[in-house]
Structure formats: C-alpha cells, structure tokens
Write a protein that holds these residues in place. Structure first.
Motif, PDB file in Angstrom:
ATOM      1  N   ASN A 103     -25.965 -24.251 -18.733  1.00 54.22           N
ATOM      2  CA  ASN A 103     -26.610 -25.387 -18.096  1.00 54.22           C
ATOM      3  C   ASN A 103     -25.847 -26.626 -18.561  1.00 54.22           C
ATOM      4  N   GLU A 104     -26.189 -27.789 -18.078  1.00 47.86           N
ATOM      5  CA  GLU A 104     -25.409 -28.997 -18.349  1.00 47.86           C
ATOM      6  C   GLU A 104     -25.291 -29.301 -19.842  1.00 47.86           C
ATOM      7  N   HIS A 119     -20.149 -32.240 -10.940  1.00 49.22           N
ATOM      8  CA  HIS A 119     -21.559 -32.629 -11.063  1.00 49.22           C
ATOM      9  C   HIS A 119     -22.506 -31.505 -10.681  1.00 49.22           C
ATOM     10  N   SER A 120     -22.056 -30.279 -10.797  1.00 48.68           N
ATOM     11  CA  SER A 120     -22.895 -29.122 -10.492  1.00 48.68           C
ATOM     12  C   SER A 120     -23.985 -28.995 -11.555  1.00 48.68           C
ATOM     13  N   SER A 121     -25.153 -28.522 -11.163  1.00 52.53           N
ATOM     14  CA  SER A 121     -26.244 -28.343 -12.133  1.00 52.53           C
ATOM     15  C   SER A 121     -25.997 -27.132 -13.021  1.00 52.53           C
ATOM     16  N   VAL A 122     -25.197 -26.199 -12.558  1.00 46.56           N
ATOM     17  CA  VAL A 122     -24.810 -25.041 -13.361  1.00 46.56           C
ATOM     18  C   VAL A 122     -23.301 -25.114 -13.544  1.00 46.56           C
TER      19      VAL A 122
END
Length: 186
Positions: free
Chosen positions: A172-173, A95-98
């Motif tokens: 990015n996501e 669930h990392s933003s990057v």
C-alpha cells in the motif's frame, strides 16, 4: 467513429437520470418534443448540434462529456531506482493506490536490519531465492512462492544462495514510501 456516436444517446440518458429529470422535464426545458428526446436517447434519431446544444446547456455539461474519453496509454514509463544495492523498477503509475515494483536483490547481499512500519506487503519470487526474516521466522522463498504479511511485524529481505533474486512486491502507499522511497526523496 460510429461506435462513439452510438454512445451519445445512452450517455445523455444517464446524465438526465443522474439529475433526477424525466424525459418530459428535460425535453420541455430544451424546447423539443418528448418523442424526439426519447428517440435521441435510444439511438433511433441521429444526434446533431441543433439537438445537443440545448440539452447540454440544460444539463450543464459539454458535448464532449457525451463522447467516450480517448483511451490513455496504459503503459507505465517510470525509471528504475537503485538504492542500497537493490534495483527497484516501478510497475504502477506514480499515484496508484496500490504500488507495485519489481525488486532485484543482489547476490551475496547481507540481510538488512529488521524494521517495521504501517501497511501490508505482498511479494512473489520471480527468479532466485529470497530470504525473508519475519519476526522470529527465517524463511527462504523459492521461485513461484508468495508471501503476505503485516508490516508491523519486524521484517527484512535479501537474496538467498549465490544468485540475485527478482521479486514482485506490492505495497500500500505507506509501505511503498518506506521500502522504495521513489516518490518524495528520490
């Protein structure tokens, strides 16, 4: 253990200040002297349950909130994904933003169809050579070279030459979902 206890006073002070309370206001509502609270916050008085319980009740926090969180294991344990001949190894928590991946492009792989999507991509070639078709540009990146591009530009990648290419790719996501499909469809 001592280092954890040394953090109680500063954390107590931060909680008090975040609620806009003065030393006098908190001490009075916890039925203790201002000097006792001041010494507790500065670390000149040792914390004990008798002192902390009325303060944490007044601040509506748990005593555990005054202790540092236990360190979490920073290692990422996610399985590799194989798709369309690529080996995709996640290097960031789910669930990392990057989103960061090590992607291996097989030797002799054909350049896939150009595509576009929302987002940005950053990549770095670890080994081999990577063919990057970016709009009208047809580039070959060697080991140690990097690229950054807006993924609204039509693009595709494959190994160049007779060897596989390993690349660190950062998305990015939105870009991660399109390129790796590791979260929802796998």
């Amino acid at each position: 253990m001592r280092a954890e206890l040394d953090q109680i006073g500063p954390r107590l002070r931060a909680e008090r200040r975040s609620r806009g309370l003065t030393l006098e206001e908190l001490a009075a509502s916890a039925d203790m002297s201002t000097s006792t609270l001041s010494r507790l916050e500065s670390g000149k008085r040792q914390a004990n349950l008798e002192l902390l319980l009325p303060l944490t009740r007044r601040l509506d926090i748990r005593i555990d909130d005054l202790l540092p969180a236990k360190p979490t294991d920073p290692r990422v344990h996610r399985p590799a994904v194989r798709r369309d001949g690529l080996t995709i190894v996640p290097l960031a928590p789910e669930h990392s933003s990057v989103m960061t991946f090590k992607i291996t492009y097989p030797a002799g792989g054909a350049l896939p169809e150009l595509r576009t999507h929302d987002g940005y991509e950053w990549l770095y070639v670890l080994t081999g050579r990577l063919r990057l078709r970016l709009g009208e540009q047809d580039l070959v990146l060697a080991r140690g070279e990097a690229a950054e591009f807006d993924t609204h530009t039509p693009h595709a990648m494959s190994a160049a030459g007779g060897r596989a290419a390993q690349v660190i790719s950062i998305f990015n996501e939105k870009g991660a979902k399109v390129h790796t499909r590791t979260s929802e469809s796998e």
